[in-house]
Motif scaffolding. Sequence first.
Motif, mmCIF file in Angstrom:
data_model
loop_
_atom_site.group_PDB
_atom_site.id
_atom_site.type_symbol
_atom_site.label_atom_id
_atom_site.label_comp_id
_atom_site.label_asym_id
_atom_site.label_seq_id
_atom_site.Cartn_x
_atom_site.Cartn_y
_atom_site.Cartn_z
ATOM 1 N N SER A 39 -15.496 27.248 -30.111
ATOM 2 C CA SER A 39 -16.614 28.170 -30.352
ATOM 3 C C SER A 39 -16.216 29.308 -31.281
ATOM 4 C CB SER A 39 -17.146 28.731 -29.030
ATOM 5 O OG SER A 39 -16.228 29.645 -28.458
ATOM 6 N N LYS A 40 -14.945 29.624 -31.330
ATOM 7 C CA LYS A 40 -14.467 30.700 -32.207
ATOM 8 C C LYS A 40 -13.884 30.177 -33.511
ATOM 9 C CE LYS A 40 -15.436 33.838 -29.201
ATOM 10 N NZ LYS A 40 -16.755 34.414 -29.274
ATOM 11 N N LEU A 41 -13.198 29.052 -33.464
ATOM 12 C CA LEU A 41 -12.478 28.566 -34.641
ATOM 13 C C LEU A 41 -13.273 27.557 -35.471
ATOM 14 C CD1 LEU A 41 -8.941 28.127 -33.046
ATOM 15 C CD2 LEU A 41 -9.752 30.010 -34.485
ATOM 16 N N HIS A 42 -14.187 26.827 -34.852
ATOM 17 C CA HIS A 42 -15.031 25.837 -35.537
ATOM 18 C C HIS A 42 -14.207 24.776 -36.254
ATOM 19 C CE1 HIS A 42 -18.312 28.535 -34.587
ATOM 20 N NE2 HIS A 42 -17.666 29.513 -35.199
ATOM 21 N N ASN A 43 -13.059 24.459 -35.683
ATOM 22 C CA ASN A 43 -12.180 23.459 -36.271
ATOM 23 C C ASN A 43 -11.409 22.788 -35.142
ATOM 24 O OD1 ASN A 43 -9.462 22.561 -37.243
ATOM 25 N ND2 ASN A 43 -10.369 23.092 -39.233
ATOM 26 N N ALA A 44 -11.487 21.472 -35.077
ATOM 27 C CA ALA A 44 -10.873 20.739 -33.971
ATOM 28 C C ALA A 44 -9.353 20.907 -33.941
ATOM 29 C CB ALA A 44 -11.229 19.254 -34.068
ATOM 30 N N HIS A 45 -8.716 20.776 -35.090
ATOM 31 C CA HIS A 45 -7.248 20.876 -35.130
ATOM 32 C C HIS A 45 -6.781 22.280 -34.745
ATOM 33 C CE1 HIS A 45 -3.177 19.977 -36.305
ATOM 34 N NE2 HIS A 45 -3.163 21.041 -37.091
ATOM 35 N N ASP A 46 -7.429 23.296 -35.294
ATOM 36 C CA ASP A 46 -7.057 24.676 -34.963
ATOM 37 C C ASP A 46 -7.303 24.978 -33.489
ATOM 38 O OD1 ASP A 46 -6.341 25.060 -37.593
ATOM 39 O OD2 ASP A 46 -8.169 26.159 -38.130
ATOM 40 N N SER A 47 -8.360 24.411 -32.931
ATOM 41 C CA SER A 47 -8.663 24.612 -31.508
ATOM 42 C C SER A 47 -7.571 24.015 -30.632
ATOM 43 C CB SER A 47 -10.013 23.990 -31.159
ATOM 44 O OG SER A 47 -11.052 24.602 -31.890
ATOM 45 N N GLU A 48 -7.133 22.826 -30.979
ATOM 46 C CA GLU A 48 -6.050 22.185 -30.229
ATOM 47 C C GLU A 48 -4.760 22.996 -30.344
ATOM 48 O OE1 GLU A 48 -5.914 18.245 -31.833
ATOM 49 O OE2 GLU A 48 -7.801 17.672 -30.881
ATOM 50 N N ASP A 49 -4.488 23.514 -31.526
ATOM 51 C CA ASP A 49 -3.304 24.342 -31.722
ATOM 52 C C ASP A 49 -3.356 25.617 -30.886
ATOM 53 O OD1 ASP A 49 -2.259 22.499 -33.477
ATOM 54 O OD2 ASP A 49 -2.745 23.658 -35.285
ATOM 55 N N ALA A 50 -4.525 26.227 -30.804
ATOM 56 C CA ALA A 50 -4.679 27.458 -30.019
ATOM 57 C C ALA A 50 -4.449 27.194 -28.536
ATOM 58 C CB ALA A 50 -6.067 28.055 -30.247
ATOM 59 N N ILE A 51 -4.959 26.090 -28.053
ATOM 60 C CA ILE A 51 -4.756 25.725 -26.645
ATOM 61 C C ILE A 51 -3.264 25.476 -26.395
ATOM 62 C CG2 ILE A 51 -5.233 23.981 -24.875
ATOM 63 C CD1 ILE A 51 -8.020 23.665 -26.273
ATOM 64 N N GLN A 52 -2.635 24.757 -27.309
ATOM 65 C CA GLN A 52 -1.200 24.487 -27.183
ATOM 66 C C GLN A 52 -0.408 25.793 -27.160
ATOM 67 O OE1 GLN A 52 0.340 21.271 -27.405
ATOM 68 N NE2 GLN A 52 2.449 21.897 -27.604
ATOM 69 N N GLU A 53 -0.740 26.724 -28.028
ATOM 70 C CA GLU A 53 -0.041 28.014 -28.069
ATOM 71 C C GLU A 53 -0.222 28.787 -26.764
ATOM 72 O OE1 GLU A 53 2.078 29.619 -30.184
ATOM 73 O OE2 GLU A 53 2.184 27.642 -31.122
ATOM 74 N N ALA A 54 -1.414 28.753 -26.217
ATOM 75 C CA ALA A 54 -1.668 29.450 -24.951
ATOM 76 C C ALA A 54 -0.836 28.847 -23.826
ATOM 77 C CB ALA A 54 -3.155 29.388 -24.608
ATOM 78 N N PHE A 55 -0.773 27.535 -23.771
ATOM 79 C CA PHE A 55 0.020 26.881 -22.728
ATOM 80 C C PHE A 55 1.518 27.099 -22.944
ATOM 81 C CE2 PHE A 55 -3.878 24.986 -21.387
ATOM 82 C CZ PHE A 55 -3.679 24.648 -20.056
ATOM 83 N N LEU A 56 1.957 27.175 -24.177
ATOM 84 C CA LEU A 56 3.363 27.484 -24.445
ATOM 85 C C LEU A 56 3.705 28.902 -23.989
ATOM 86 C CD1 LEU A 56 4.058 25.863 -27.920
ATOM 87 C CD2 LEU A 56 5.297 25.435 -25.798
ATOM 88 N N ALA A 57 2.783 29.836 -24.205
ATOM 89 C CA ALA A 57 3.004 31.210 -23.746
ATOM 90 C C ALA A 57 3.138 31.254 -22.228
ATOM 91 C CB ALA A 57 1.860 32.110 -24.216
#
Length: 92
Positions: free
Chosen positions: A35-53
């Motif tokens: 809803s914020k990034l409007h891009n599937a790849h970037d959305s997956e990356d953001a989720i991955q970064e959150a889980f890594l944190a």
Amino acid sequence: MISAALAVLKTDEERNALSEIYTKNIKSFYSIAFSKLHNAHDSEDAIQEAFLAIARNPDNFFAIPQEKRVSYINVMIRETLIKCTRKAKNMV
């Protein structure tokens, strides 16, 4: 997708708990990010970064009551989105 984050965790119990939360809530997490990034790849990356944190400092996460952990992850995803947005604006 969160295999890197799971690999960082030290115990099977932590890996199973985080994996279960991910599996049950991936659509919600993806919806927040997309809803914020409007891009599937970037959305997956953001989720991955959150889980890594979360995986880098699991004691804080697992100290939270179980019923509040999904909300905590939602906040972590939103914080990651803010960082991504700021980084993108600074690059322009």
